[in-house]
Design an enzyme around this catalytic site. Sequence first.
Site, PDB file in Angstrom:
ATOM      1  N   ARG A  57     -22.301  27.882   5.264  1.00  0.00           N
ATOM      2  CA  ARG A  57     -23.418  28.866   5.903  1.00  0.00           C
ATOM      3  C   ARG A  57     -24.196  28.152   6.962  1.00  0.00           C
ATOM      4  O   ARG A  57     -24.271  29.134   7.726  1.00  0.00           O
ATOM      5  CB  ARG A  57     -24.266  29.002   4.410  1.00  0.00           C
ATOM      6  CG  ARG A  57     -23.849  29.611   3.198  1.00  0.00           C
ATOM      7  CD  ARG A  57     -24.795  29.365   2.135  1.00  0.00           C
ATOM      8  NE  ARG A  57     -24.646  28.065   1.605  1.00  0.00           N
ATOM      9  CZ  ARG A  57     -25.236  27.703   0.360  1.00  0.00           C
ATOM     10  NH1 ARG A  57     -26.314  28.625  -0.199  1.00  0.00           N
ATOM     11  NH2 ARG A  57     -25.056  26.385   0.094  1.00  0.00           N
ATOM     12  N   ASP A  77     -23.690  30.796  -1.781  1.00  0.00           N
ATOM     13  CA  ASP A  77     -22.818  29.803  -1.223  1.00  0.00           C
ATOM     14  C   ASP A  77     -21.390  30.618  -1.415  1.00  0.00           C
ATOM     15  O   ASP A  77     -20.905  30.982  -2.914  1.00  0.00           O
ATOM     16  CB  ASP A  77     -22.779  28.479  -2.039  1.00  0.00           C
ATOM     17  CG  ASP A  77     -21.471  27.487  -1.535  1.00  0.00           C
ATOM     18  OD1 ASP A  77     -20.915  27.931  -0.479  1.00  0.00           O
ATOM     19  OD2 ASP A  77     -21.764  26.121  -1.798  1.00  0.00           O
ATOM     20  N   CYS A 105     -27.395  23.534   4.850  1.00  0.00           N
ATOM     21  CA  CYS A 105     -26.912  23.934   3.402  1.00  0.00           C
ATOM     22  C   CYS A 105     -26.078  22.849   2.812  1.00  0.00           C
ATOM     23  O   CYS A 105     -26.691  21.819   2.979  1.00  0.00           O
ATOM     24  CB  CYS A 105     -25.734  25.027   3.536  1.00  0.00           C
ATOM     25  SG  CYS A 105     -24.190  24.440   4.506  1.00  0.00           S
TER      26      CYS A 105
END
Length: 149
Positions: A15, A122, A9
């Site tokens: 994440r 996100d 990420c």
Amino acid sequence: MATKILMVCLGNICRSPLAEGILQSLVDPTKIIVDSAGTGGYHIGEKPDYRSIAIAKEHGIDISKQRCRKFHVADFREFDVIYAMDKSNYANIIAKAENANDVKKVRLLLTEIDGRENQVPDPYYGGADGFENVFNMIKMACIEIAKKL
């Protein structure tokens, strides 16, 4: 020889640490090695975001010992598959590819669920419910990955 999978990420704090922890919890660690990284180097050496640690813990997964690191070109040689959480990070990874083989290794994580090209949002600037939502999306994809492995 173990299959090596990298989850990526932006900052490697929300994440991708969740994806690393979730997939690790679903596979045999002697056969599948999972790691994570970020395309940005904002949090190198730090633990994942406390909210990612908390949501993982709620689901029986401990990611508190992970440390953030930046994605490097050498990761193309080290890993068999590289999963990006969204199209922006996918593009950032592909931009570092040195050849067609590198490009073939990179996929969007959620394409593992029925081939859809959705992105894992996100959750950094949102509330706790965003982390739960992201956890569930990632888990669905990781279950599919684990089945294929």
